[in-house]
Design a protein around this motif. Structure first.
Motif, PDB file in Angstrom:
ATOM      1  N   THR A 109       3.927 -12.281   0.568  1.00  0.00           N
ATOM      2  CA  THR A 109       2.281 -12.122   0.521  1.00  0.00           C
ATOM      3  C   THR A 109       2.314 -10.782   1.380  1.00  0.00           C
ATOM      4  O   THR A 109       3.068 -10.342   2.297  1.00  0.00           O
ATOM      5  N   VAL A 110       1.036 -10.313   1.445  1.00  0.00           N
ATOM      6  CA  VAL A 110       0.679  -8.822   2.362  1.00  0.00           C
ATOM      7  C   VAL A 110      -0.352  -9.346   3.140  1.00  0.00           C
ATOM      8  O   VAL A 110      -1.541 -10.199   2.346  1.00  0.00           O
ATOM      9  N   ASN A 111      -0.575  -8.679   4.262  1.00  0.00           N
ATOM     10  CA  ASN A 111      -1.760  -8.641   5.051  1.00  0.00           C
ATOM     11  C   ASN A 111      -2.734  -7.458   4.618  1.00  0.00           C
ATOM     12  O   ASN A 111      -2.748  -7.018   3.606  1.00  0.00           O
ATOM     13  N   LYS A 112      -4.117  -7.518   5.386  1.00  0.00           N
ATOM     14  CA  LYS A 112      -4.914  -6.587   5.104  1.00  0.00           C
ATOM     15  C   LYS A 112      -4.567  -5.388   5.080  1.00  0.00           C
ATOM     16  O   LYS A 112      -5.044  -4.326   4.429  1.00  0.00           O
ATOM     17  N   GLY A 113      -3.393  -5.150   5.865  1.00  0.00           N
ATOM     18  CA  GLY A 113      -2.985  -3.656   6.030  1.00  0.00           C
ATOM     19  C   GLY A 113      -2.014  -3.320   4.770  1.00  0.00           C
ATOM     20  O   GLY A 113      -1.490  -2.318   4.761  1.00  0.00           O
ATOM     21  N   GLY A 114      -1.785  -4.260   3.794  1.00  0.00           N
ATOM     22  CA  GLY A 114      -0.990  -4.022   2.755  1.00  0.00           C
ATOM     23  C   GLY A 114       0.557  -4.213   3.188  1.00  0.00           C
ATOM     24  O   GLY A 114       1.418  -3.515   2.388  1.00  0.00           O
ATOM     25  N   VAL A 115       1.045  -4.849   4.004  1.00  0.00           N
ATOM     26  CA  VAL A 115       2.225  -4.914   4.684  1.00  0.00           C
ATOM     27  C   VAL A 115       2.760  -6.430   4.721  1.00  0.00           C
ATOM     28  O   VAL A 115       2.024  -7.452   4.788  1.00  0.00           O
ATOM     29  N   PRO A 116       4.049  -6.631   4.166  1.00  0.00           N
ATOM     30  CA  PRO A 116       4.272  -8.125   4.199  1.00  0.00           C
ATOM     31  C   PRO A 116       4.726  -8.825   5.559  1.00  0.00           C
ATOM     32  O   PRO A 116       5.625  -8.676   6.157  1.00  0.00           O
ATOM     33  N   SER A 118       0.383  -1.166   9.548  1.00  0.00           N
ATOM     34  CA  SER A 118       0.315  -0.560   8.192  1.00  0.00           C
ATOM     35  C   SER A 118       1.797   0.385   8.026  1.00  0.00           C
ATOM     36  O   SER A 118       2.250   0.475   8.940  1.00  0.00           O
ATOM     37  N   VAL A 119       2.200   0.314   6.833  1.00  0.00           N
ATOM     38  CA  VAL A 119       3.145   1.030   6.347  1.00  0.00           C
ATOM     39  C   VAL A 119       3.122   2.908   7.086  1.00  0.00           C
ATOM     40  O   VAL A 119       4.078   3.147   7.362  1.00  0.00           O
ATOM     41  N   GLY A 120       1.843   3.075   7.051  1.00  0.00           N
ATOM     42  CA  GLY A 120       1.469   4.508   7.408  1.00  0.00           C
ATOM     43  C   GLY A 120       1.936   4.716   9.165  1.00  0.00           C
ATOM     44  O   GLY A 120       2.506   5.745   9.517  1.00  0.00           O
ATOM     45  N   SER A 121       1.770   3.497   9.956  1.00  0.00           N
ATOM     46  CA  SER A 121       1.978   3.563  11.048  1.00  0.00           C
ATOM     47  C   SER A 121       3.628   3.518  11.332  1.00  0.00           C
ATOM     48  O   SER A 121       4.173   4.186  12.209  1.00  0.00           O
ATOM     49  N   PHE A 122       4.379   2.860  10.720  1.00  0.00           N
ATOM     50  CA  PHE A 122       5.665   2.682  10.628  1.00  0.00           C
ATOM     51  C   PHE A 122       6.106   4.186  10.125  1.00  0.00           C
ATOM     52  O   PHE A 122       7.044   4.840  10.911  1.00  0.00           O
ATOM     53  N   GLY A 123       5.552   4.752   9.159  1.00  0.00           N
ATOM     54  CA  GLY A 123       6.081   6.193   8.807  1.00  0.00           C
ATOM     55  C   GLY A 123       5.943   7.072  10.071  1.00  0.00           C
ATOM     56  O   GLY A 123       6.640   8.104  10.169  1.00  0.00           O
ATOM     57  N   HIS A 156       0.731  -1.211  -0.008  1.00  0.00           N
ATOM     58  CA  HIS A 156       0.134   0.082  -0.010  1.00  0.00           C
ATOM     59  C   HIS A 156       0.820   1.256   0.032  1.00  0.00           C
ATOM     60  O   HIS A 156       1.924   1.505   0.514  1.00  0.00           O
ATOM     61  N   ALA A 157       0.480   2.151  -0.565  1.00  0.00           N
ATOM     62  CA  ALA A 157       1.130   3.531  -0.777  1.00  0.00           C
ATOM     63  C   ALA A 157       0.791   4.358   0.415  1.00  0.00           C
ATOM     64  O   ALA A 157       0.026   5.259   0.282  1.00  0.00           O
ATOM     65  N   GLY A 158       1.003   3.858   1.696  1.00  0.00           N
ATOM     66  CA  GLY A 158       0.678   4.672   2.812  1.00  0.00           C
ATOM     67  C   GLY A 158       1.555   5.688   3.166  1.00  0.00           C
ATOM     68  O   GLY A 158       1.230   6.110   4.455  1.00  0.00           O
ATOM     69  N   LEU A 159       2.564   5.802   2.650  1.00  0.00           N
ATOM     70  CA  LEU A 159       3.573   6.810   3.340  1.00  0.00           C
ATOM     71  C   LEU A 159       3.261   8.381   2.753  1.00  0.00           C
ATOM     72  O   LEU A 159       3.250   8.443   1.363  1.00  0.00           O
ATOM     73  N   LYS A 160       3.169   9.125   3.615  1.00  0.00           N
ATOM     74  CA  LYS A 160       2.765  10.644   3.183  1.00  0.00           C
ATOM     75  C   LYS A 160       4.165  11.175   2.774  1.00  0.00           C
ATOM     76  O   LYS A 160       5.275  10.839   3.255  1.00  0.00           O
TER      77      LYS A 160
END
Length: 489
Positions: free
Chosen positions: A338-345, A156-161, A23-27
């Motif tokens: 594979t990725v989960n529902k949050g779009g992260v591996p 999610s990648v957003g939470s990492f970001g 997922h393109a979750g990084l702003k």
């Protein structure tokens, strides 16, 4: 010659999720702070004292030369990443440009490096937290820190970001405040009040008290603290506009290194004698103590803890994305891709953190044997990564110029001459590590692990080639109406 197809330049929409499922979750603010804070590792705060002790004020030249090397390598990587932003970054480019063996080898070595870093940073964070709350054992703190940051990466990648945005922000603000206070003190303004001028740069044995060779020795001590600059090119693949993110990160790398590394080290060696014990132990605390800043030790503990958590957070993200890319290319278990529902591996994240847990375990039960081997055998990976980036750029640039020159929105300066000059400088550093008594063991063990991974890569590639021939031979025979006769390679 490689039997792999020539480098490909993939089409990618300017916005939306990555075509590989991430997922393109990084702003934009996430990527900006990751780019700025990515070059500020915990090694700057806790490891710079050893470099200053080795080279004296000449450590500024060590940082400048190493910084120049990083700028050139990042320019090459930025050129490739802006033209084709993909998960796996330089490992994917090596796969396409040099061969499957190159992508496999450097990808797994890079994953190994960051998996070991997870253990180092978790242990460092646990040490600081144990000093604050001694009732909780150190191993429990290490476990807690690993689990919390694993959880944020899994959501999610957003939470990492978001976590990395604030971690990096604290590092950036701390360094800027440190430099401002230090420069005021150098010129005799509050809080110091007594100008030191530039006397400490030459007043204790000269600018190079240990001779010109100490510049190279200093480079060996600081070169690995720059590892992490390339993370933004991996993270860009999970942003809405990866090309713009890479371009901004590459264009700003010069001032970031000049400000955060060279600027803060200049303050230290200008304010204090380079050979003082306090500088060797903790240079940033020593400066704050010399200026009578109350609670200097606690302030730096907080900053170092933030830097450690930032490095741990980024390390887990980076290792998992490299494992994800390897899984996509068939160089790791398919589950890694594979990725989960949050779009992260998720599988790649758990695999990376599992190795980190094992390394932490060895740090407590076999610190001087197994864990020391892990540290030494991953120590020179940065140089290997930089070399692969250089050689990949040499081939990929020609391909892009021939097929899609409009994608070269970032260009390496003076190509190919500066690329070859960078390769020469990296090989020189590698050679000096083999010559240097302190660096030799680290380089030899790193080469040993690299050779082992390379052998696995070549065996796998040979197996794929043999399998491909076995599959295509019957098909060819059926098409021609004759029996297939399998031949050797």
């Amino acid at each position: 010659m490689s039997d792999t197809p020539p480098p490909q330049v993939a089409d990618r929409p300017p916005t939306g999720d990555s075509p590989d499922g991430l997922h393109a979750g990084l702003k934009n603010r996430h990527l900006s702070m990751i780019a700025i804070g990515g070059v500020i590792g915990a090694g700057l705060f806790v490891g710079s004292g050893a470099g200053i002790s080795a080279a004296g004020p000449g450590i500024l030249l060590s940082y400048a030369l190493t910084g120049l090397l990083v700028v050139l390598v990042m320019r090459m990587l930025g050129e490739m990443a802006a033209a084709d932003p993909v998960s796996g970054s330089f490992s994917t480019y090596a796969d396409r440009s040099l061969g499957r063996w190159a992508g496999f080898t450097i990808g797994w070595l890079y994953w190994f490096f960051w998996a070991v870093v997870l253990a180092v940073e978790a242990t460092a964070a646990a040490g600081i937290l144990t000093n604050w709350v001694s009732a909780i054992p150190q191993w429990a703190w290490a476990l807690l820190v690993m689990l919390v940051l694993t959880g944020t990466n899994l959501v999610s990648v957003g939470s990492f970001g978001e976590f990395e945005f604030w971690f990096a922000g604290i590092k950036v603000v701390s360094i800027i405040v440190f430099i401002v206070i230090g420069l005021l003190a150098v010129f005799g303004l509050p809080p110091g009040g007594h100008p030191s001028g530039m006397s400490n740069l030459t007043g204790h044995g000269g600018f190079l008290p240990n001779g010109p060779g100490a510049i190279l020795s200093g480079m060996l001590l600081v070169v690995f603290s720059f590892m992490g600059s390339e993370i933004v090119t991996l993270a860009a693949a999970e942003s809405p506009d990866p090309v713009q993110a890479v371009r901004k990160a590459v264009n700003s790398v010069i001032w970031r290194i000049a400000l955060f590394y060279i600027g803060s080290i200049f303050v230290i060696v200008a304010l204090l004698p380079w050979n003082s014990k306090s500088v060797a132990a903790s240079p940033y605390v020593a400066v704050l103590d010399s200026l009578d800043i109350p609670g200097a030790g606690t302030i730096m503990d907080i900053v170092v803890l933030t830097a450690v958590l930032s490095c741990l957070n980024s390390g887990l993200y980076t290792a998992s994305r490299m494992a994800f890319s390897l899984g996509q290319r068939g160089d790791a278990p398919k589950a890694f891709a594979t990725v989960n529902k949050g779009g992260v591996p998720a599988v790649a994240i758990w695999a990376s953190v599992a190795f980190g847990f094992v390394a932490v375990f060895f740090n407590y039960i076999a610190k001087d044997t197994v864990f020391q081997f892990l540290l030494n055998s991953s120590g020179a990976v940065a140089l290997f990564v930089w070399l692969v980036i250089c050689f990949s750029q040499l081939r990929m640039r020609r391909k892009i110029e021939r097929e899609a020159p409009e994608r070269l929105t970032v260009r390496m300066w003076l190509y190919p001459y500066l690329t070859w000059a960078t390769i020469t400088l990296i090989l020189f550093v590698v050679g000096y590590m083999l010559y240097d008594a302190d660096g030799r063991k680290q380089m030899l063990l790193s080469v040993l692990v690299a050779v082992l991974v390379l052998v696995v890569a070549l065996v796998r590639q040979r197996g794929r080639t043999a399998t491909g021939r076995a599959v295509t031979a019957p098909a060819a025979a059926a098409a021609s109406g004759t029996d297939a006769v399998e031949t050797g390679p």
